[in-house]
Design an enzyme around this catalytic site. Structure first.
Site, mmCIF file in Angstrom:
data_model
loop_
_atom_site.group_PDB
_atom_site.id
_atom_site.type_symbol
_atom_site.label_atom_id
_atom_site.label_comp_id
_atom_site.label_asym_id
_atom_site.label_seq_id
_atom_site.Cartn_x
_atom_site.Cartn_y
_atom_site.Cartn_z
ATOM 1 N N GLY A 40 2.593 -13.298 -13.011
ATOM 2 C CA GLY A 40 3.102 -13.791 -11.733
ATOM 3 C C GLY A 40 1.933 -14.194 -10.866
ATOM 4 N N HIS A 41 2.204 -15.101 -9.932
ATOM 5 C CA HIS A 41 1.187 -15.602 -9.024
ATOM 6 C C HIS A 41 0.649 -14.465 -8.157
ATOM 7 C CE1 HIS A 41 -0.307 -18.310 -5.769
ATOM 8 N NE2 HIS A 41 -0.666 -18.972 -6.848
ATOM 9 N N ASN A 42 -0.531 -14.667 -7.560
ATOM 10 C CA ASN A 42 -1.084 -13.693 -6.602
ATOM 11 C C ASN A 42 -0.069 -13.365 -5.524
ATOM 12 O OD1 ASN A 42 -3.592 -13.080 -7.459
ATOM 13 N ND2 ASN A 42 -4.596 -14.785 -6.389
ATOM 14 N N GLY A 43 0.069 -12.092 -5.235
ATOM 15 C CA GLY A 43 0.956 -11.687 -4.153
ATOM 16 C C GLY A 43 2.411 -11.568 -4.578
ATOM 17 N N GLY A 45 3.729 -9.224 -6.239
ATOM 18 C CA GLY A 45 4.202 -7.828 -6.198
ATOM 19 C C GLY A 45 3.844 -6.997 -7.415
ATOM 20 N N LYS A 46 3.009 -7.546 -8.299
ATOM 21 C CA LYS A 46 2.694 -6.856 -9.559
ATOM 22 C C LYS A 46 1.970 -5.530 -9.322
ATOM 23 C CE LYS A 46 0.179 -10.310 -11.102
ATOM 24 N NZ LYS A 46 0.153 -11.135 -9.869
ATOM 25 N N SER A 47 0.929 -5.563 -8.484
ATOM 26 C CA SER A 47 0.160 -4.326 -8.244
ATOM 27 C C SER A 47 1.000 -3.304 -7.489
ATOM 28 C CB SER A 47 -1.112 -4.625 -7.454
ATOM 29 O OG SER A 47 -1.992 -5.376 -8.247
ATOM 30 N N GLU A 166 -4.662 -5.907 -14.274
ATOM 31 C CA GLU A 166 -5.741 -6.901 -14.346
ATOM 32 C C GLU A 166 -7.029 -6.240 -14.830
ATOM 33 O OE1 GLU A 166 -5.158 -10.113 -13.400
ATOM 34 O OE2 GLU A 166 -3.486 -10.030 -11.979
HETATM 35 P P1 ADP Z 1 -0.012 -9.041 -6.889
HETATM 36 O O1 ADP Z 1 -0.585 -7.830 -7.531
HETATM 37 O O2 ADP Z 1 1.064 -9.684 -7.692
HETATM 38 O O3 ADP Z 1 -1.067 -10.029 -6.503
HETATM 39 P P2 ADP Z 1 0.571 -7.279 -4.642
HETATM 40 O O4 ADP Z 1 1.550 -6.264 -5.117
HETATM 41 O O5 ADP Z 1 -0.838 -6.884 -4.521
HETATM 42 O O6 ADP Z 1 0.728 -8.600 -5.543
HETATM 43 O O7 ADP Z 1 1.045 -7.812 -3.232
HETATM 44 C C1 ADP Z 1 2.386 -8.140 -2.921
HETATM 45 C C2 ADP Z 1 2.495 -8.445 -1.445
HETATM 46 O O8 ADP Z 1 2.214 -7.289 -0.696
HETATM 47 C C3 ADP Z 1 1.531 -9.522 -0.944
HETATM 48 O O9 ADP Z 1 2.184 -10.304 0.015
HETATM 49 C C4 ADP Z 1 0.423 -8.720 -0.317
HETATM 50 O O10 ADP Z 1 -0.180 -9.445 0.714
HETATM 51 C C5 ADP Z 1 1.160 -7.516 0.218
HETATM 52 N N1 ADP Z 1 0.274 -6.336 0.210
HETATM 53 C C6 ADP Z 1 -0.319 -5.780 -0.867
HETATM 54 N N2 ADP Z 1 -1.038 -4.691 -0.528
HETATM 55 C C7 ADP Z 1 -0.888 -4.545 0.801
HETATM 56 C C8 ADP Z 1 -1.359 -3.597 1.753
HETATM 57 N N3 ADP Z 1 -2.137 -2.563 1.379
HETATM 58 N N4 ADP Z 1 -0.996 -3.757 3.044
HETATM 59 C C9 ADP Z 1 -0.200 -4.770 3.425
HETATM 60 N N5 ADP Z 1 0.300 -5.704 2.582
HETATM 61 C C10 ADP Z 1 -0.034 -5.595 1.296
HETATM 62 MG MG MG Z 2 -2.546 -7.368 -8.173
#
Ligand code: ADP
Ligand code: MG
Length: 279
Positions: A40-43, A45-47, A166
């Site tokens: 999935g694209h950055n952001g 929700g994967k992490s 990642e």
């Molecule tokens: P991915 O791993 O797919 O890149 P993330 O799960 O990291 O996506 O992020 C999903 C959304 O949550 C994004 O819009 C990101 O900006 C937001 N986000 C992630 N971590 C935080 C945080 N600690 N505080 C506020 N927003 C967050």
């Molecule tokens: Mg991530």
């Protein structure tokens, strides 16, 4: 139907101060000893999903069961023994002064007695081919070696599931292959379940199953063959196609009679070699 190892039901998670949820009503199941790739694209929700699975954060709605046990503040320590996680940046994961201290730390934290700890540390480091680095300082290792030590820290706890968030993205192609091969061997030897969050769609092509995330939602779930048939749709989500899939498509456009898009270089080369060259 196989009983799922992990069951995620309708989870929603929104960070403080954010206007949209990072995960929005996501449900999915993870099965025993499968390799599941999450792309999935950055952001997308994967992490956040990985952190919820490991109990680093808790969903505001919905539930997660691991082996039938509901993940809560009370069960999180037991569940973390079942679900280990390796993060992206190898340098931020070290806590010990030496490689063996580092691996021992996780065991110590989990109350493993000292006499059991020493052989477990050594065997975990052997398994990731780092057995001769017991007393090395982590900072002197290559990126691939650091990630293999991080994996040793996880497998020393003998979890059923390993999540790679990642975990190979900072590595050069050789380091990446080393780490992935290590995980493939562990999976084969211990029937481990692997959840690999990755930008590398060529790696995802080798998974048993792929989940595509988009804007906090589960967008699609399927086998690599099913997912790469989405073609333009994936590109519009900001994902790049694996090189062999692009190559198959180009060759087909040039008039070569290929039966399907080939997902790996090995498959494509084998097809070209056997059916399209007259020696
Ligand atoms: P991915 O791993 O797919 O890149 P993330 O799960 O990291 O996506 O992020 C999903 C959304 O949550 C994004 O819009 C990101 O900006 C937001 N986000 C992630 N971590 C935080 C945080 N600690 N505080 C506020 N927003 C967050
Ligand atoms: Mg991530």
């Amino acid at each position: 139907m196989q009983k799922p190892l992990i069951q995620i039901q309708n989870i929603t998670y929104q960070y403080d101060g954010q206007s949209a949820p990072a995960l929005d009503d996501v449900s999915l199941e993870v099965y025993h000893s499968e390799w599941l790739a999450i792309v999935g694209h950055n952001g997308s929700g994967k992490s956040t999903l990985a952190k919820l699975l490991n109990g680093i954060q808790f969903p505001q709605q919905g539930s997660i069961h691991v082996n039938g046990i509901l993940l809560t503040h009370d069960t999180v320590w037991d569940i973390r023994k079942q679900v280990g996680m390796v993060f992206q940046n190898p340098d931020n994961q070290f806590v010990g002064a030496t490689v063996q201290d580092d691996v021992a730390f996780a065991l110590e934290n989990n109350g493993i007695p000292r006499e059991e700890m020493v052989p477990r540390v050594e065997s975990a480091l052997e398994k990731v081919q780092m057995g001769s680095f017991l007393n090395s300082e982590p900072y002197n290792l290559s990126g691939g070696q650091k990630q293999r030590v991080a994996i040793a820290g996880v497998i020393a706890l003998r979890p059923q599931v390993i999540i790679l968030d990642e975990a190979t993205s900072m590595l050069d192609p050789r380091g990446r292959e080393e780490v992935l091969n290590t995980v493939r061997e562990l999976k084969a030897d211990h029937q481990m379940t692997v959840i690999s969050i990755t930008h590398d769609l060529e790696e995802a092509a080798k998974a048993d199953r792929i989940i595509v995330m988009n804007k906090g939602k589960l967008y699609r779930e399927g086998t690599p063959e099913e997912i790469f048939l989405l073609d333009e749709e994936l590109i519009s989500l900001g994902l790049d196609m694996p090189f062999p899939v692009k190559m198959s498509k180009l060759l087909k456009e040039k008039g070569l009679n290929l039966e399907k898009p080939y997902l790996t270089e090995e498959e494509l080369v084998a097809e070209l070699w056997t059916s399209h060259f007259n020696r």
